[in-house]
Scaffold this active site. Sequence first.
Site, PDB file in Angstrom:
ATOM      1  N   ASP A 223       0.857  -1.191   0.000  1.00 28.57           N
ATOM      2  CA  ASP A 223       0.000   0.000   0.000  1.00 28.57           C
ATOM      3  C   ASP A 223       0.889   1.236   0.000  1.00 28.57           C
ATOM      4  OD1 ASP A 223      -1.499   2.274   1.067  1.00 28.57           O
ATOM      5  OD2 ASP A 223      -3.111   0.824   1.333  1.00 28.57           O
TER       6      ASP A 223
ATOM      7  N   ASP B 133       0.284   3.982   2.741  1.00 29.10           N
ATOM      8  CA  ASP B 133       0.734   3.533   4.064  1.00 29.10           C
ATOM      9  C   ASP B 133       2.251   3.560   4.163  1.00 29.10           C
ATOM     10  OD1 ASP B 133      -1.812   3.150   4.982  1.00 29.10           O
ATOM     11  OD2 ASP B 133      -1.816   0.971   4.713  1.00 29.10           O
TER      12      ASP B 133
HETATM   13  C1  PRP Z   1      -4.339   3.767  -3.670  1.00 25.51           C
HETATM   14  C2  PRP Z   1      -3.542   4.428  -4.770  1.00 25.51           C
HETATM   15  C3  PRP Z   1      -4.599   4.749  -5.800  1.00 25.51           C
HETATM   16  C4  PRP Z   1      -5.548   3.592  -5.643  1.00 25.51           C
HETATM   17  C5  PRP Z   1      -5.307   2.622  -6.761  1.00 25.51           C
HETATM   18  O1  PRP Z   1      -4.979   4.693  -2.892  1.00 25.51           O
HETATM   19  O2  PRP Z   1      -2.827   5.545  -4.354  1.00 25.51           O
HETATM   20  O3  PRP Z   1      -5.249   5.991  -5.592  1.00 25.51           O
HETATM   21  O4  PRP Z   1      -5.253   2.961  -4.398  1.00 25.51           O
HETATM   22  O5  PRP Z   1      -6.244   1.604  -6.734  1.00 25.51           O
HETATM   23  P1  PRP Z   1      -7.337   1.425  -7.877  1.00 25.51           P
HETATM   24  O6  PRP Z   1      -6.625   1.597  -9.183  1.00 25.51           O
HETATM   25  O7  PRP Z   1      -7.842   0.047  -7.649  1.00 25.51           O
HETATM   26  O8  PRP Z   1      -8.405   2.465  -7.663  1.00 25.51           O
HETATM   27  P2  PRP Z   1      -5.810   4.276  -1.572  1.00 25.51           P
HETATM   28  O9  PRP Z   1      -7.239   4.060  -1.917  1.00 25.51           O
HETATM   29  O10 PRP Z   1      -5.107   3.143  -0.892  1.00 25.51           O
HETATM   30  O11 PRP Z   1      -5.773   5.596  -0.702  1.00 25.51           O
HETATM   31  P3  PRP Z   1      -4.515   6.253   0.061  1.00 25.51           P
HETATM   32  O12 PRP Z   1      -3.571   6.779  -0.990  1.00 25.51           O
HETATM   33  O13 PRP Z   1      -5.152   7.343   0.861  1.00 25.51           O
HETATM   34  O14 PRP Z   1      -3.874   5.181   0.917  1.00 25.51           O
HETATM   35  N1  URA Z   2      -3.198   0.699  -3.891  1.00 27.73           N
HETATM   36  C1  URA Z   2      -1.950   0.498  -3.421  1.00 27.73           C
HETATM   37  O1  URA Z   2      -1.408   1.363  -2.711  1.00 27.73           O
HETATM   38  N2  URA Z   2      -1.321  -0.651  -3.737  1.00 27.73           N
HETATM   39  C2  URA Z   2      -1.875  -1.587  -4.507  1.00 27.73           C
HETATM   40  O2  URA Z   2      -1.233  -2.616  -4.771  1.00 27.73           O
HETATM   41  C3  URA Z   2      -3.181  -1.369  -4.982  1.00 27.73           C
HETATM   42  C4  URA Z   2      -3.818  -0.217  -4.679  1.00 27.73           C
END
Ligand code: PRP
Ligand code: URA
Length: 208
Positions: A199, A202
Amino acid sequence: MKNLTIIDHPLIRRDLSVLRNRRTDNHLFRTTLRRVASVMAFHVTSDLALTTERVATPLETTTGYVLRDDIVIVPVLRAGLGLVDGFLDFLPDARVGHIGLYRNEKTLEPVEYYSKFPRSLGKSLVLLLDPMLATGGSGSAAIAFLKQKGATKIRFVTLLAAPEGVRRVASRHPDVRIFSCVVDRKLNARGYIVPGLGDAGDRIFGTE
Ligand code: PRP
Ligand code: URA
């Protein structure tokens, strides 16, 4: 895929390996991501149009160049923030907008919670930044949102993509060029890119 440009460079491959490594701590992750972003910025802007102007050197007047288009950088919160400073290193005059989206971990659909953009988006080249393109839900929604706000020239810049996400964004937004450093094998059952890097938000902010 014709919309997709892969940014391949030995320094990026080395840094991607640092980012993928589960033992990389938050500080090293952030500094490495920022460095990769600078290299990406260099490639994403390699075909930008210039206009000429006269420049007076201490010796004589010669031809100088300025970027023709106004540039707006838009990180998708949170993880897109990790790319902003690297882009601003090369585009110090760019203005910065923000889109807040998170992925509902059950439905994997994006949920929007914040947005703020500079004026006259329609006249600018918008560089949408998000290091992860997984299902493509967040990227597609962010692009649709930018278009609704008037943006007409958009490039989507990501570090690591899944084939499913590239296909989804390319089919919904065939006018948008996608730049990624790598396309990984697939998504797992929880919608994570594999092998991936986990992630991204994170790992940048220490919220794992
Ligand atoms: C992550 C990443 C993208 C999304 C990608 O964000 O930064 O925005 O997931 O996934 P997708 O293509 O399936 O939509 P996240 O939702 O984890 O939020 P964050 O950056 O606040 O942790
Ligand atoms: N968002 C992330 O940060 N990692 C993944 O692998 C998918 C969605």
